[in-house]
Design an enzyme around this catalytic site. Structure first.
Site: not given
Ligand code: BG6
Length: 300
Positions: A173, A276
Site C-alpha cells: 500500500h 498500491e
C-alpha cells in the site's frame, strides 16, 4: 529483542543498522551509495526511501501513530490477508481490522544480505494464536526489501503451509510524496476497469491518465500494467513496475476524509498519493496447500 543483539546478528557496518525508531519501535536503516531506506519490524513497514540529494519518495504523515497496536500511516503498509473491510465469512467473535493483521504484527528479521551493489533485508511472519482465531490457516509470509541502484524492490511471498487451500487479498500500500496531487498524472491504467469506492460502482478509465480532483479511491482490477507517476511540481517521474499483481489501487482522501482520520493531518492530503500493488476483490488469490504466491513492486 535488544538492538545490540539485532546489530550483532544482522548489522553490517555503514550499510545496515538497527535502532529504536519513533515510539521506541525497532527500525532497520539500510544505506547504499545512492539511497537509504528505513523499515520498522512493526508491520515490516518501509517508512522511508530516498535517493541521495532528492526529496523522499515515500510519504509519511506527521500524525502517524508508532504504536504496537496501530498501523503506521504512510510508507508501505503490507496488507494481508484481506484488503479494506473484511468480506465473506469470519470466525465468530474474530477481530477483523481494516486491511488485515499483517501490518499490525511484529515481523521477524531473518537476514540482511549485501551482494554486489544491492542490499536486501528479509523478514518473515508466522501464525499466532491471535491470527488463528481470526483467520484459521497456517501460512508463512516472507517479505524482502531490496535497495538496488536506482530502485526499491519489495517482494511479498505467501506460502500455504496448511493442509487446505486458502483465499487471500494482499497489497503493498505505497504512499508517494508529490508536490501537489492536483497537478500529478498517473499513466498506465488507461482503459482499465475499476471499482470506484467513492461512487460505489464499476467504471472504466477513459483513454487518459488519471488526474485527481476530489476524493479518489479506485480499485483497478485485471491489470498488470506499469504505472508512471508524473509529478510536474516536483519535476520527477516515478515508475511502479510489478509482477504477480493484477490489481492497482489509487487513493487520495482529499479534504473531508483526511479531516476524519486522527492519524492524518487535515492539510497533508495535497502532498501524497497512493499507488498500491495488490491482488484484491476479483483478483484475490486462491492458494493450494504447499504452494507459494509471489507479488513484487519495483519503485524507480
Ligand atoms: C486504501 C483504501 O487502500 O486505504 C481506502 O482503498 C482506505 O478505502 C485507505 O481508506 C486507508 O485505509 P486505512 O485502514 O489505512 O485507513
Amino acid at each position: 529483542m535488544p538492538m545490540e543483539h539485532l546489530n550483532q546478528r544482522l548489522g553490517i557496518p555503514g550499510i545496515a543498522r538497527f535502532d529504536e525508531g519513533e515510539g521506541g519501535l525497532a527500525r532497520l536503516t539500510l544505506t547504499t551509495p545512492d539511497a537509504a531506506a528505513e523499515i520498522y519490524l512493526h508491520g515490516a513497514h518501509v517508512t522511508q526511501y530516498r535517493r541521495r540529494g532528492q526529496p523522499p519518495v515515500l510519504w509519511m504523515s506527521r500524525k502517524s501513530w508508532f504504536e504496537p497496536t496501530r498501523p503506521i500511516r504512510g510508507g508501505v503498509p503490507v496488507i494481508f490477508p484481506w484488503f479494506g473491510a473484511r468480506t465473506g465469512e469470519a470466525p465468530p467473535g474474530a477481530a477483523s481490522p481494516n486491511h488485515g493483521f499483517a501490518r499490525l504484527m511484529v515481523w521477524h528479521p531473518d537476514a540482511v544480505v549485501q551482494e554486489r551493489d544491492e542490499v536486501r533485508a528479509l523478514f518473515s511472519l508466522h501464525p499466532t494464536a491471535s491470527t488463528r482465531a481470526t483467520w484459521p490457516y497456517e501460512f508463512e509470509l516472507r517479505f524482502t526489501v531490496t535497495l538496488a541502484p536506482g530502485c526499491l524492490r519489495m517482494t511479498l511471498e505467501v506460502e500455504n503451509t496448511d493442509a487446505k487451500p486458502f483465499r487471500f487479498e494482499e497489497a503493498l500500500h505505497t504512499y508517494f510524496t508529490v508536490g501537489d496531487v492536483r497537478q500529478v498524472k498517473v499513466h498506465g491504467l488507461e482503459g482499465a476497469s475499476y471499482l470506484d469506492k467513492v461512487a460505489n460502482g464499476p467504471v472504466r478509465q477513459p483513454a487518459q491518465p488519471i488526474t485527481v480532483a476530489g476524493e479518489t479511491d479506485r480499485l483497478y482490477t485485471g491489470t498488470t500494467a506499469e504505472c508512471v507517476l508524473d509529478d510536474a511540481s516536483l519535476g520527477r517521474r516515478i515508475s511502479v513496475r510489478k509482477r504477480g499483481s493484477n490489481s492497482t489501487v489509487v487513493w487520495n482522501p482529499w479534504t473531508a476524509k483526511a479531516a476524519a482520520m486522527p492519524d492524518f493531518d487535515d492539510h497533508e492530503w495535497p502532498g501524497m498519493i497512493c499507488i498500491e500493488t495488490a491482488n484484491a476483490a476479483a483478483d484475490a488469490v486462491t492458494l493450494p496447500p504447499g504452494e507459494t504466491h509471489v507479488m513484487e513492486a519495483e519503485i524507480a
